[in-house]
Scaffold this motif. Structure first.
Motif, PDB file in Angstrom:
ATOM      1  N   UNK A  64     -19.985 -37.004 -74.855  1.00 47.17           N
ATOM      2  CA  UNK A  64     -19.664 -38.392 -75.180  1.00 47.17           C
ATOM      3  C   UNK A  64     -18.268 -38.776 -74.687  1.00 47.17           C
ATOM      4  N   UNK A  65     -18.179 -39.957 -74.113  1.00 40.45           N
ATOM      5  CA  UNK A  65     -16.894 -40.453 -73.633  1.00 40.45           C
ATOM      6  C   UNK A  65     -16.834 -41.955 -73.851  1.00 40.45           C
ATOM      7  N   UNK A  97      -8.476 -47.075 -76.806  1.00 40.93           N
ATOM      8  CA  UNK A  97      -8.402 -45.610 -76.792  1.00 40.93           C
ATOM      9  C   UNK A  97      -8.288 -45.055 -78.215  1.00 40.93           C
ATOM     10  N   UNK A  98      -7.523 -45.720 -79.060  1.00 41.87           N
ATOM     11  CA  UNK A  98      -7.379 -45.288 -80.456  1.00 41.87           C
ATOM     12  C   UNK A  98      -8.718 -45.332 -81.182  1.00 41.87           C
ATOM     13  N   UNK A 150     -12.613 -37.897 -76.409  1.00 42.85           N
ATOM     14  CA  UNK A 150     -11.321 -37.555 -75.817  1.00 42.85           C
ATOM     15  C   UNK A 150     -11.211 -37.890 -74.332  1.00 42.85           C
ATOM     16  N   UNK A 151     -12.171 -38.635 -73.794  1.00 41.53           N
ATOM     17  CA  UNK A 151     -12.114 -39.070 -72.400  1.00 41.53           C
ATOM     18  C   UNK A 151     -12.449 -40.550 -72.325  1.00 41.53           C
ATOM     19  N   UNK A 152     -11.690 -41.260 -71.527  1.00 39.68           N
ATOM     20  CA  UNK A 152     -11.912 -42.687 -71.284  1.00 39.68           C
ATOM     21  C   UNK A 152     -12.196 -42.873 -69.802  1.00 39.68           C
ATOM     22  N   UNK A 153     -13.271 -43.593 -69.496  1.00 42.02           N
ATOM     23  CA  UNK A 153     -13.657 -43.825 -68.100  1.00 42.02           C
ATOM     24  C   UNK A 153     -13.818 -45.311 -67.841  1.00 42.02           C
ATOM     25  N   UNK A 181      -4.426 -43.147 -66.002  1.00 38.24           N
ATOM     26  CA  UNK A 181      -5.789 -42.878 -65.533  1.00 38.24           C
ATOM     27  C   UNK A 181      -5.748 -42.382 -64.089  1.00 38.24           C
ATOM     28  N   UNK A 182      -6.641 -41.471 -63.786  1.00 36.90           N
ATOM     29  CA  UNK A 182      -6.756 -40.874 -62.445  1.00 36.90           C
ATOM     30  C   UNK A 182      -8.229 -40.800 -62.064  1.00 36.90           C
TER      31      UNK A 182
END
Length: 185
Positions: A101-102, A128-129, A137-140, A159-160
């Motif tokens: 999950x992200x 994000x919070x 723990x990942x945002x896309x 972000x990368x």
């Protein structure tokens, strides 16, 4: 005992509110969940940036992400001086392409007059919070390769490029049907 340097007030005279100090700086936006009453301002903000007025689209987005915005789906706005000056929309997606999950951010925008004031950073941090609260723990996100401004913003926020590679197909060019000689799927 130190005496007050304020002049005594007359009995029954209204109290004056302290005026804001000029050194206080610009107003800080308040981040909150979207309300139905915000949708006209959001459609206008979007039209200002994209040049397209999509009121019906924004009503559908509100019904999907704004009603009861909590848990897995979030539609947040930045409000300054009683006006919406930005928004962000995202959701938790589970196990897409085998990934745990992200959080997916699929829309963020800030009124041009409010840019460079930290509004976008506040919106992204608030989203994000909310994702962290549910164990993500990942945002896309996905950005247009031609949109240098939004790429620069996301990079400035840490972000990368990720490990997923977006692919697309022009379905109008494939009117004769999909090729059956594909591999792996």
């Amino acid at each position: 005992m130190q005496k007050s340097k304020l002049a005594p007030q007359r009995a029954g005279a209204p109290r004056r509110k302290a005026s804001p100090s000029p050194a206080a700086g610009p107003a800080v936006p308040r981040i909150r969940g979207v309300k139905a009453a915000d949708m006209a301002q959001i459609a206008t903000l979007d039209a200002t940036v994209t040049g397209l007025h999509k009121a019906a689209y924004w009503q559908r987005v509100y019904r999907r992400y704004g009603v009861g915005s909590q848990g897995q789906r979030h539609f947040l706005v930045a409000e300054m001086d009683g006006r919406v000056c930005g928004f962000v929309i995202g959701e938790v997606r589970d196990w897409e392409f085998g990934a745990p999950p992200c959080g997916w951010l699929f829309a963020i925008d800030v009124m041009p007059s409010a840019r460079q004031m930290g509004v976008g950073a506040l919106l992204l941090a608030a989203l994000a919070q909310r994702f962290r609260r549910v164990g993500v723990n990942t945002l896309r996100t996905i950005v247009a390769s031609s949109n240098a401004m939004i790429q620069s913003f996301f990079r400035s926020q840490g972000m990368r490029a990720g490990h997923l590679l977006p692919l697309e197909m022009n379905l109008e060019a494939e009117q004769g049907g999909l090729r059956s000689e594909g591999h792996g799927a």
